[in-house]
Design a protein around this motif. Sequence first.
Motif, PDB file in Angstrom:
ATOM      1  N   THR A  12       0.829  -1.201   0.000  1.00 24.54           N
ATOM      2  CA  THR A  12       0.000   0.000   0.000  1.00 24.54           C
ATOM      3  C   THR A  12       0.863   1.252   0.000  1.00 24.54           C
ATOM      4  O   THR A  12       0.613   2.187  -0.761  1.00 24.54           O
ATOM      5  CB  THR A  12      -0.953  -0.009   1.208  1.00 24.54           C
ATOM      6  OG1 THR A  12      -1.734  -1.202   1.169  1.00 24.54           O
ATOM      7  CG2 THR A  12      -1.873   1.195   1.188  1.00 24.54           C
ATOM      8  N   SER A  15       2.274   1.942  -3.451  1.00 22.43           N
ATOM      9  CA  SER A  15       1.278   2.475  -4.391  1.00 22.43           C
ATOM     10  C   SER A  15       0.958   3.936  -4.123  1.00 22.43           C
ATOM     11  O   SER A  15       0.809   4.729  -5.051  1.00 22.43           O
ATOM     12  CB  SER A  15      -0.010   1.646  -4.328  1.00 22.43           C
ATOM     13  OG  SER A  15       0.210   0.373  -4.867  1.00 22.43           O
ATOM     14  N   ILE A  30      -9.241   5.878  -3.738  1.00 23.12           N
ATOM     15  CA  ILE A  30      -8.802   4.505  -3.541  1.00 23.12           C
ATOM     16  C   ILE A  30     -10.037   3.629  -3.438  1.00 23.12           C
ATOM     17  O   ILE A  30     -10.926   3.890  -2.627  1.00 23.12           O
ATOM     18  CB  ILE A  30      -7.942   4.395  -2.269  1.00 23.12           C
ATOM     19  CG1 ILE A  30      -6.722   5.309  -2.394  1.00 23.12           C
ATOM     20  CG2 ILE A  30      -7.535   2.952  -2.023  1.00 23.12           C
ATOM     21  CD1 ILE A  30      -6.017   5.568  -1.093  1.00 23.12           C
ATOM     22  N   SER A  32     -11.266  -0.007  -2.519  1.00 19.35           N
ATOM     23  CA  SER A  32     -10.872  -1.240  -1.847  1.00 19.35           C
ATOM     24  C   SER A  32     -11.883  -1.509  -0.741  1.00 19.35           C
ATOM     25  O   SER A  32     -12.860  -0.788  -0.607  1.00 19.35           O
ATOM     26  CB  SER A  32      -9.454  -1.093  -1.274  1.00 19.35           C
ATOM     27  OG  SER A  32      -8.987  -2.342  -0.804  1.00 19.35           O
ATOM     28  N   GLN A  33     -11.628  -2.542   0.059  1.00 18.35           N
ATOM     29  CA  GLN A  33     -12.490  -2.784   1.204  1.00 18.35           C
ATOM     30  C   GLN A  33     -12.205  -1.724   2.271  1.00 18.35           C
ATOM     31  O   GLN A  33     -11.133  -1.122   2.305  1.00 18.35           O
ATOM     32  CB  GLN A  33     -12.250  -4.179   1.794  1.00 18.35           C
ATOM     33  CG  GLN A  33     -12.879  -5.292   0.992  1.00 18.35           C
ATOM     34  CD  GLN A  33     -12.032  -5.695  -0.194  1.00 18.35           C
ATOM     35  OE1 GLN A  33     -10.834  -5.444  -0.228  1.00 18.35           O
ATOM     36  NE2 GLN A  33     -12.654  -6.325  -1.179  1.00 18.35           N
ATOM     37  N   HIS A  36      -8.949  -1.663   4.330  1.00 16.11           N
ATOM     38  CA  HIS A  36      -7.757  -1.265   3.578  1.00 16.11           C
ATOM     39  C   HIS A  36      -7.791   0.226   3.257  1.00 16.11           C
ATOM     40  O   HIS A  36      -6.761   0.897   3.296  1.00 16.11           O
ATOM     41  CB  HIS A  36      -7.644  -2.081   2.290  1.00 16.11           C
ATOM     42  CG  HIS A  36      -6.423  -1.754   1.511  1.00 16.11           C
ATOM     43  ND1 HIS A  36      -6.475  -1.080   0.315  1.00 16.11           N
ATOM     44  CD2 HIS A  36      -5.113  -1.983   1.775  1.00 16.11           C
ATOM     45  CE1 HIS A  36      -5.245  -0.914  -0.127  1.00 16.11           C
ATOM     46  NE2 HIS A  36      -4.394  -1.450   0.729  1.00 16.11           N
ATOM     47  N   ASN A  37      -8.951   0.752   2.941  1.00 11.44           N
ATOM     48  CA  ASN A  37      -9.073   2.177   2.646  1.00 11.44           C
ATOM     49  C   ASN A  37      -8.630   3.033   3.822  1.00 11.44           C
ATOM     50  O   ASN A  37      -8.002   4.077   3.629  1.00 11.44           O
ATOM     51  CB  ASN A  37     -10.511   2.532   2.253  1.00 11.44           C
ATOM     52  CG  ASN A  37     -10.800   2.219   0.808  1.00 11.44           C
ATOM     53  OD1 ASN A  37      -9.895   2.054   0.005  1.00 11.44           O
ATOM     54  ND2 ASN A  37     -12.070   2.128   0.475  1.00 11.44           N
ATOM     55  N   GLY A  53     -11.810   7.443  -0.203  1.00 15.57           N
ATOM     56  CA  GLY A  53     -11.982   6.012  -0.391  1.00 15.57           C
ATOM     57  C   GLY A  53     -13.383   5.663  -0.826  1.00 15.57           C
ATOM     58  O   GLY A  53     -14.355   6.299  -0.401  1.00 15.57           O
ATOM     59  N   ASN A  55     -15.578   2.299  -0.625  1.00 19.95           N
ATOM     60  CA  ASN A  55     -15.538   0.981  -0.014  1.00 19.95           C
ATOM     61  C   ASN A  55     -16.239  -0.068  -0.861  1.00 19.95           C
ATOM     62  O   ASN A  55     -17.438   0.019  -1.109  1.00 19.95           O
ATOM     63  CB  ASN A  55     -16.169   1.023   1.378  1.00 19.95           C
ATOM     64  CG  ASN A  55     -15.410   1.907   2.335  1.00 19.95           C
ATOM     65  OD1 ASN A  55     -14.221   2.156   2.153  1.00 19.95           O
ATOM     66  ND2 ASN A  55     -16.084   2.386   3.360  1.00 19.95           N
ATOM     67  N   THR A  67      -7.885 -12.085   6.547  1.00 18.32           N
ATOM     68  CA  THR A  67      -7.629 -10.694   6.186  1.00 18.32           C
ATOM     69  C   THR A  67      -7.527  -9.815   7.425  1.00 18.32           C
ATOM     70  O   THR A  67      -6.660  -8.942   7.503  1.00 18.32           O
ATOM     71  CB  THR A  67      -8.752 -10.181   5.255  1.00 18.32           C
ATOM     72  OG1 THR A  67      -8.773 -10.997   4.095  1.00 18.32           O
ATOM     73  CG2 THR A  67      -8.531  -8.739   4.858  1.00 18.32           C
ATOM     74  N   GLU A  71      -4.419  -7.601   8.406  1.00 23.91           N
ATOM     75  CA  GLU A  71      -4.613  -6.155   8.522  1.00 23.91           C
ATOM     76  C   GLU A  71      -4.156  -5.644   9.890  1.00 23.91           C
ATOM     77  O   GLU A  71      -3.625  -4.541   9.989  1.00 23.91           O
ATOM     78  CB  GLU A  71      -6.077  -5.798   8.279  1.00 23.91           C
ATOM     79  CG  GLU A  71      -6.350  -4.324   8.171  1.00 23.91           C
ATOM     80  CD  GLU A  71      -5.614  -3.653   7.025  1.00 23.91           C
ATOM     81  OE1 GLU A  71      -5.448  -2.415   7.087  1.00 23.91           O
ATOM     82  OE2 GLU A  71      -5.191  -4.331   6.067  1.00 23.91           O
TER      83      GLU A  71
END
Length: 82
Positions: A12, A15, A30, A32-33, A36-37, A53, A55, A67, A71
């Motif tokens: 991350t 990126s 961004i 993502s889920q 992650h956001n 973000g 979601n 996950t 995370e």
Amino acid sequence: DRIILDHAGFRTLDSVVRAKDIFGQTKIVIISQRFHNERAIFLAQKNGMEAFGYNAEDVNKYAGLKTNMREYLAKAKVYWDL
């Protein structure tokens, strides 16, 4: 033409930094889920970017457990990276 996939962003942080340094972005969205956001937006803001973000749908329960464990470690690593 507005969506750029970063094939060299293996993390991350990579990126986010590449979005600014390689692609010249100061404002990003961004997708993502949620879990992650939160981290990606935090990293972008700490790197002087305006980030939002969107979601995506969460992962299933089995993948969710794996996950969530990953995370947990990734969120701790954010502070090491900064």
